[in-house]
Design an enzyme around this catalytic site. Sequence first.
Site, short mmCIF file in Angstrom:
data_model
loop_
_atom_site.label_atom_id
_atom_site.label_comp_id
_atom_site.label_asym_id
_atom_site.label_seq_id
_atom_site.Cartn_x
_atom_site.Cartn_y
_atom_site.Cartn_z
N ASN A 148 0.85 -1.19 0.00
CA ASN A 148 0.00 0.00 0.00
C ASN A 148 0.88 1.24 0.00
O ASN A 148 1.95 1.27 0.61
CB ASN A 148 -0.91 0.06 1.23
CG ASN A 148 -1.89 1.22 1.11
OD1 ASN A 148 -2.77 1.18 0.26
ND2 ASN A 148 -1.72 2.25 1.92
N TYR A 180 -0.14 10.07 3.99
CA TYR A 180 -0.52 10.37 5.37
C TYR A 180 0.52 11.34 5.94
O TYR A 180 1.72 11.08 5.82
CB TYR A 180 -0.51 9.11 6.25
CG TYR A 180 -1.11 7.87 5.63
CD1 TYR A 180 -2.43 7.86 5.19
CD2 TYR A 180 -0.36 6.70 5.51
CE1 TYR A 180 -2.98 6.70 4.64
CE2 TYR A 180 -0.91 5.55 4.97
CZ TYR A 180 -2.21 5.55 4.53
OH TYR A 180 -2.75 4.41 3.99
N ARG A 181 0.07 12.41 6.58
CA ARG A 181 1.03 13.36 7.14
C ARG A 181 1.84 12.69 8.25
O ARG A 181 1.34 11.75 8.92
CB ARG A 181 0.33 14.59 7.68
CG ARG A 181 -0.43 14.30 8.95
CD ARG A 181 -0.83 15.58 9.66
NE ARG A 181 -1.42 15.32 10.93
CZ ARG A 181 -2.72 15.39 11.19
NH1 ARG A 181 -3.58 15.74 10.26
NH2 ARG A 181 -3.17 15.12 12.40
N TRP A 189 -1.72 7.88 10.23
CA TRP A 189 -2.65 7.19 9.33
C TRP A 189 -3.92 7.00 10.10
O TRP A 189 -3.96 6.50 11.21
CB TRP A 189 -2.09 5.89 8.78
CG TRP A 189 -1.39 4.96 9.72
CD1 TRP A 189 -1.72 4.67 11.00
CD2 TRP A 189 -0.23 4.21 9.40
NE1 TRP A 189 -0.85 3.77 11.50
CE2 TRP A 189 0.08 3.46 10.54
CE3 TRP A 189 0.57 4.07 8.26
CZ2 TRP A 189 1.17 2.60 10.59
CZ3 TRP A 189 1.64 3.21 8.31
CH2 TRP A 189 1.93 2.50 9.46
N GLU A 226 -0.77 0.82 -5.24
CA GLU A 226 -0.83 2.15 -5.87
C GLU A 226 0.23 2.32 -6.96
O GLU A 226 0.03 3.09 -7.92
CB GLU A 226 -0.67 3.26 -4.83
CG GLU A 226 -1.93 3.61 -4.07
CD GLU A 226 -2.32 2.64 -2.98
OE1 GLU A 226 -1.59 1.65 -2.77
OE2 GLU A 226 -3.37 2.85 -2.33
N ASP A 276 -5.54 21.49 9.91
CA ASP A 276 -5.90 20.45 8.94
C ASP A 276 -6.70 20.99 7.75
O ASP A 276 -7.06 22.16 7.71
CB ASP A 276 -6.68 19.35 9.66
CG ASP A 276 -6.21 17.98 9.24
OD1 ASP A 276 -6.07 17.76 8.02
OD2 ASP A 276 -5.98 17.13 10.12
#
Length: 496
Positions: free
Chosen positions: A177, A181-182, A195, A241, A291
């Site tokens: 995967n 994700y920050r 995540w 991906e 965010d």
Amino acid sequence: MALDNLREFIKAIDGIGELVRVAHPVRARLEIAEIADRVMKSPGGGAALLFDQVLLEDGRRSPQPVAINLFGSMRRMCLALGVRNLDEIGGRISAMLNLKVPEGLFGKLAMLPKLAEIGKFPPRMKSGRAPCQEVVQRDAEVDLGSIPFLTTWPGDGGRYITLPLVITTDPASGVRNVGMYRVQVLDRNSLAMHWQRHKVGAGHWREMAARGERMPVVIALGGDPASMYSGSAPLPPTIDEFLFAGFLRGEPVGLAKALTSDLAVPAQAELVLEGYIDPAEPLVLEGPFGDHTGFYSLADYYPRVHVTAITSRRDPIYPATLVGRPPMEDFYLGHATERIFLPLLRLTVPEIVDYHMPAPGIFHNLVFVSIDKQYPGQAYKVMNALWGQGLMSLAKVLVIVDKEVNVRDPDEAWWIALNNIDPERDVRFSMGPMDVLDHSSRAFTYGSKMGIDATRKWKEEGFDREWPELIRMDEETKKRVDEMWDRLGIDLAGGR
Ligand SMILES: Cc1cc2nc3c(=O)[nH]c(=O)nc-3n(C[C@H](O)[C@H](O)[C@H](O)COP(=O)(O)O)c2cc1C
């Protein structure tokens, strides 16, 4: 030919006149964010920015330039994916599905995992040292202090990696995967991995933690733009991906073996952080973080990543993004997903004509959907189906309209929807999982959803009044006015 890496992407952006190089010294702490925010808020998303002289938190000059807002316009998003129009990719997917997918819902569902057939261009492992491994810091040499990670908002818990590709493997299936994700920088060699619980990487981690095994993680920065985008795409866990990026590129993504684990790294990345999570260790506090909701996400507990190696090109460019009050760069990444995934949504909900997630709805808060209504109650059928699909299950408000409504124009969609509803009759509430970032739900990641049936009501739905027609000028009059227009002396753009 697809773009192979970040520098080619930046060059291509320069080629279409959408790059601004900033030579003035700016701080990685807040200043780049403030500049990027002003640019991202300009019409069309503003230019991509390349900051050559970045000052680190300790006042030193960063050896690396910072690139931001690379994906932040329709034109650049198309450039990243090698298309003139984002719907071209959906068209390719539709054509493939029409050719290969059997008729009937069950046949179609059975085919879904085989969409990995999309994999005509599987990632290719390269031997030898990859470009992203020209310079290597290992173990005790690792020092995250010299990378120009940004602090983006004054209340943030620290410095953040905002545009990463986080690479993990499903321990059960072996499928890779790649997720965007920050990641918060905690100290010179460790990070906090944000995540969210609904995401694939978090699932891998839960599985590794249950097994009590150390989990290898790679955080790649840069690479080819299709791979960078793919990290943000909500693909089913069965699809790698990098395979999808190969489909988008029409060429394989080149990978290389990581130096300190068995994971693969994108060979063309600018920078790679290799590391692991130890499930025996306590979680660490991550956040707060300004965010993409436009609010700060509260601090919460997430796993710590120990960095075992930093590898990079000799002259890496550090890619970043900024999230905050919309619209921001992530709107364009999400918009690409919206367009690309339409045919996939239609696989299981074929009456969907189009859908759109407008920027202020930050993807999970508001989705307009137009449907080809053929029977009573179909709007509710569509709502239930969408609330049962992947990350669409997190959608808070769904507004369903008839097929002729242009949902990509939110003004039009609201105009029709608000005209068409009797709120008590047409609004339904449901319960379900909520996005981790939703701060208003009654419980963390659990709450109510609202579905608005704004389709024209049918007799069978209990509507026994006459439904009026939309006002439209007749074609003959329009034609006559078109013909006389130039002689009227009216400039619509100028107002007078
Ligand atoms: C700029 C940007 C930042 C993101 N940050 C996060 C994040 O910190 N945590 C998260 O779970 N998802 C984040 N997302 C959303 C995920 O990338 C997205 O849901 C993706 O589908 C996740 O991949 P996965 O389906 O493989 O888990 C972000 C998306 C973008 C575009």
